[in-house]
Design a protein around this motif. Structure first.
Motif, PDB file in Angstrom:
ATOM      1  N   MET A 116      26.201 -18.882 -13.881  1.00 54.42           N
ATOM      2  CA  MET A 116      27.397 -19.826 -13.962  1.00 54.42           C
ATOM      3  C   MET A 116      27.453 -20.508 -15.197  1.00 54.42           C
ATOM      4  O   MET A 116      26.427 -20.782 -15.683  1.00 54.42           O
ATOM      5  CB  MET A 116      27.352 -20.575 -12.469  1.00 54.42           C
ATOM      6  N   THR A 117      28.428 -21.273 -15.586  1.00 53.38           N
ATOM      7  CA  THR A 117      28.602 -21.979 -16.644  1.00 53.38           C
ATOM      8  C   THR A 117      28.594 -23.503 -16.138  1.00 53.38           C
ATOM      9  O   THR A 117      29.411 -23.817 -15.279  1.00 53.38           O
ATOM     10  CB  THR A 117      29.796 -21.845 -17.498  1.00 53.38           C
ATOM     11  N   LEU A 118      27.728 -24.210 -16.711  1.00 54.31           N
ATOM     12  CA  LEU A 118      27.499 -25.800 -16.387  1.00 54.31           C
ATOM     13  C   LEU A 118      28.726 -26.592 -16.956  1.00 54.31           C
ATOM     14  O   LEU A 118      29.095 -26.096 -18.168  1.00 54.31           O
ATOM     15  CB  LEU A 118      26.093 -26.228 -16.753  1.00 54.31           C
ATOM     16  N   ALA A 119      28.777 -27.792 -16.803  1.00 56.14           N
ATOM     17  CA  ALA A 119      29.596 -28.604 -17.125  1.00 56.14           C
ATOM     18  C   ALA A 119      29.572 -28.927 -18.770  1.00 56.14           C
ATOM     19  O   ALA A 119      30.546 -28.943 -19.494  1.00 56.14           O
ATOM     20  CB  ALA A 119      29.632 -29.923 -16.522  1.00 56.14           C
ATOM     21  N   ASN A 120      28.320 -28.679 -19.287  1.00 58.74           N
ATOM     22  CA  ASN A 120      27.764 -28.957 -20.484  1.00 58.74           C
ATOM     23  C   ASN A 120      27.916 -27.754 -21.299  1.00 58.74           C
ATOM     24  O   ASN A 120      27.874 -27.716 -22.648  1.00 58.74           O
ATOM     25  CB  ASN A 120      26.535 -29.779 -20.550  1.00 58.74           C
ATOM     26  N   GLY A 121      28.476 -26.627 -20.754  1.00 55.97           N
ATOM     27  CA  GLY A 121      28.574 -25.567 -21.558  1.00 55.97           C
ATOM     28  C   GLY A 121      27.704 -24.447 -21.538  1.00 55.97           C
ATOM     29  O   GLY A 121      27.728 -23.303 -21.628  1.00 55.97           O
ATOM     30  N   LYS A 122      26.509 -24.831 -21.063  1.00 58.92           N
ATOM     31  CA  LYS A 122      25.387 -23.963 -20.789  1.00 58.92           C
ATOM     32  C   LYS A 122      25.501 -23.075 -19.753  1.00 58.92           C
ATOM     33  O   LYS A 122      26.023 -23.555 -18.737  1.00 58.92           O
ATOM     34  CB  LYS A 122      23.994 -24.795 -20.874  1.00 58.92           C
ATOM     35  N   SER A 123      24.762 -21.980 -20.007  1.00 56.85           N
ATOM     36  CA  SER A 123      24.677 -20.884 -18.701  1.00 56.85           C
ATOM     37  C   SER A 123      23.460 -21.116 -17.795  1.00 56.85           C
ATOM     38  O   SER A 123      22.356 -21.564 -18.448  1.00 56.85           O
ATOM     39  CB  SER A 123      24.887 -19.521 -19.329  1.00 56.85           C
ATOM     40  N   MET A 124      23.559 -20.731 -16.508  1.00 59.99           N
ATOM     41  CA  MET A 124      22.408 -20.849 -15.547  1.00 59.99           C
ATOM     42  C   MET A 124      22.561 -19.981 -14.607  1.00 59.99           C
ATOM     43  O   MET A 124      23.614 -19.496 -14.089  1.00 59.99           O
ATOM     44  CB  MET A 124      22.553 -22.231 -15.036  1.00 59.99           C
ATOM     45  N   GLN A 125      21.566 -19.025 -14.442  1.00 59.52           N
ATOM     46  CA  GLN A 125      21.467 -18.087 -13.245  1.00 59.52           C
ATOM     47  C   GLN A 125      21.229 -18.451 -12.026  1.00 59.52           C
ATOM     48  O   GLN A 125      20.427 -19.492 -11.997  1.00 59.52           O
ATOM     49  CB  GLN A 125      20.432 -17.034 -13.617  1.00 59.52           C
ATOM     50  N   VAL A 126      22.187 -18.172 -11.055  1.00 58.64           N
ATOM     51  CA  VAL A 126      21.952 -18.896  -9.643  1.00 58.64           C
ATOM     52  C   VAL A 126      21.722 -17.568  -8.821  1.00 58.64           C
ATOM     53  O   VAL A 126      22.605 -16.724  -8.618  1.00 58.64           O
ATOM     54  CB  VAL A 126      23.283 -19.336  -9.348  1.00 58.64           C
ATOM     55  N   ASN A 127      20.519 -17.531  -7.914  1.00 60.71           N
ATOM     56  CA  ASN A 127      20.496 -16.358  -7.288  1.00 60.71           C
ATOM     57  C   ASN A 127      21.305 -16.743  -5.890  1.00 60.71           C
ATOM     58  O   ASN A 127      21.472 -17.845  -5.713  1.00 60.71           O
ATOM     59  CB  ASN A 127      19.151 -16.391  -6.995  1.00 60.71           C
ATOM     60  N   ARG A 128      21.100 -15.648  -5.083  1.00 58.09           N
ATOM     61  CA  ARG A 128      21.634 -15.679  -3.641  1.00 58.09           C
ATOM     62  C   ARG A 128      21.411 -16.850  -2.835  1.00 58.09           C
ATOM     63  O   ARG A 128      21.911 -17.483  -2.250  1.00 58.09           O
ATOM     64  CB  ARG A 128      21.675 -14.313  -2.898  1.00 58.09           C
ATOM     65  N   GLN A 129      19.970 -17.239  -2.809  1.00 63.59           N
ATOM     66  CA  GLN A 129      19.507 -18.009  -2.161  1.00 63.59           C
ATOM     67  C   GLN A 129      20.054 -19.421  -2.494  1.00 63.59           C
ATOM     68  O   GLN A 129      20.405 -20.093  -1.620  1.00 63.59           O
ATOM     69  CB  GLN A 129      17.718 -17.978  -2.259  1.00 63.59           C
ATOM     70  N   LEU A 130      20.083 -19.591  -3.860  1.00 61.55           N
ATOM     71  CA  LEU A 130      20.502 -21.074  -4.143  1.00 61.55           C
ATOM     72  C   LEU A 130      22.010 -21.302  -3.869  1.00 61.55           C
ATOM     73  O   LEU A 130      22.443 -22.282  -3.512  1.00 61.55           O
ATOM     74  CB  LEU A 130      20.283 -21.265  -5.761  1.00 61.55           C
ATOM     75  N   GLN A 131      22.789 -20.164  -3.797  1.00 57.60           N
ATOM     76  CA  GLN A 131      24.022 -20.162  -3.641  1.00 57.60           C
ATOM     77  C   GLN A 131      24.275 -20.589  -2.081  1.00 57.60           C
ATOM     78  O   GLN A 131      25.190 -21.233  -1.715  1.00 57.60           O
ATOM     79  CB  GLN A 131      24.701 -18.576  -3.611  1.00 57.60           C
ATOM     80  N   ARG A 132      23.554 -19.713  -1.207  1.00 59.28           N
ATOM     81  CA  ARG A 132      23.806 -19.841  -0.077  1.00 59.28           C
ATOM     82  C   ARG A 132      23.410 -21.444   0.390  1.00 59.28           C
ATOM     83  O   ARG A 132      23.864 -22.172   1.368  1.00 59.28           O
ATOM     84  CB  ARG A 132      22.868 -19.101   1.017  1.00 59.28           C
ATOM     85  N   THR A 164      31.254 -17.728  -1.556  1.00 57.99           N
ATOM     86  CA  THR A 164      30.154 -18.430  -2.576  1.00 57.99           C
ATOM     87  C   THR A 164      29.988 -17.620  -3.801  1.00 57.99           C
ATOM     88  O   THR A 164      29.616 -17.952  -4.790  1.00 57.99           O
ATOM     89  CB  THR A 164      28.564 -18.382  -1.758  1.00 57.99           C
ATOM     90  N   GLU A 165      30.138 -16.271  -3.441  1.00 57.41           N
ATOM     91  CA  GLU A 165      30.183 -15.587  -4.798  1.00 57.41           C
ATOM     92  C   GLU A 165      31.147 -15.791  -5.625  1.00 57.41           C
ATOM     93  O   GLU A 165      31.161 -15.930  -7.056  1.00 57.41           O
ATOM     94  CB  GLU A 165      30.241 -13.882  -4.226  1.00 57.41           C
ATOM     95  N   ARG A 166      32.445 -16.236  -5.145  1.00 59.84           N
ATOM     96  CA  ARG A 166      33.490 -16.617  -6.171  1.00 59.84           C
ATOM     97  C   ARG A 166      33.220 -17.962  -6.730  1.00 59.84           C
ATOM     98  O   ARG A 166      33.562 -18.164  -7.922  1.00 59.84           O
ATOM     99  CB  ARG A 166      34.863 -16.558  -5.343  1.00 59.84           C
ATOM    100  N   LEU A 167      32.691 -18.823  -5.891  1.00 64.55           N
ATOM    101  CA  LEU A 167      32.091 -19.984  -6.485  1.00 64.55           C
ATOM    102  C   LEU A 167      31.424 -19.971  -7.611  1.00 64.55           C
ATOM    103  O   LEU A 167      31.464 -20.750  -8.528  1.00 64.55           O
ATOM    104  CB  LEU A 167      31.549 -20.937  -5.391  1.00 64.55           C
ATOM    105  N   TYR A 168      30.333 -19.178  -7.650  1.00 65.33           N
ATOM    106  CA  TYR A 168      29.303 -19.198  -8.719  1.00 65.33           C
ATOM    107  C   TYR A 168      29.650 -17.909  -9.691  1.00 65.33           C
ATOM    108  O   TYR A 168      28.949 -17.675 -10.611  1.00 65.33           O
ATOM    109  CB  TYR A 168      28.115 -18.614  -8.062  1.00 65.33           C
ATOM    110  N   ARG A 169      30.997 -17.354  -9.704  1.00 66.70           N
ATOM    111  CA  ARG A 169      31.284 -16.307 -10.721  1.00 66.70           C
ATOM    112  C   ARG A 169      31.634 -17.241 -12.151  1.00 66.70           C
ATOM    113  O   ARG A 169      32.564 -17.831 -11.831  1.00 66.70           O
ATOM    114  CB  ARG A 169      32.482 -15.484 -10.428  1.00 66.70           C
ATOM    115  N   SER A 170      31.214 -16.816 -12.942  1.00 67.12           N
ATOM    116  CA  SER A 170      31.650 -17.229 -14.367  1.00 67.12           C
ATOM    117  C   SER A 170      32.682 -16.568 -15.205  1.00 67.12           C
ATOM    118  O   SER A 170      32.516 -15.281 -15.218  1.00 67.12           O
ATOM    119  CB  SER A 170      30.187 -17.477 -15.132  1.00 67.12           C
TER     120      SER A 170
END
Length: 92
Positions: free
Chosen positions: A1-17, A86-92
């Motif tokens: 996912m892309t953060l507000a500051n423009g950096k990318s961050m990997q988010v696993n399924r556990q964190l999404q849920r 949740t998948e849609r929310l974290y799609r970048s």
């Protein structure tokens, strides 16, 4: 996912849920959410300092699995399309 500051961050399924659970709790019971968030902010930061190697990270992941599964099934019973949302929310 892309953060507000423009950096990318990997988010696993556990964190999404778990984040979906947090958002749902915020909507259902703001006072409970505030209490849980305060507890997490204090304990989570302290525990994160000790998780300095991959084995400890794996152990933390495994400890959180039951919480993830329970929260997912509770949310799925209330919101059947929770996985898609949740998948849609974290799609970048």
């Amino acid at each position: 996912m892309t953060l507000a500051n423009g950096k990318s961050m990997q988010v696993n399924r556990q964190l999404q849920r778990l984040k979906a659970l947090e958002i749902a709790l915020m909507g259902v019971s703001a006072p409970s959410h505030r209490m849980m968030r305060r507890l997490y902010d204090v304990l989570g930061k302290r525990l994160a300092r000790y998780i300095q190697n991959p084995i400890l990270a794996d152990i933390a992941y495994l400890i959180l699995l039951p919480v993830e599964w329970i929260s997912f099934f509770v949310l799925k019973s209330i919101i059947p399309e929770i996985q898609t949302l949740t998948e849609r929310l974290y799609r970048s």
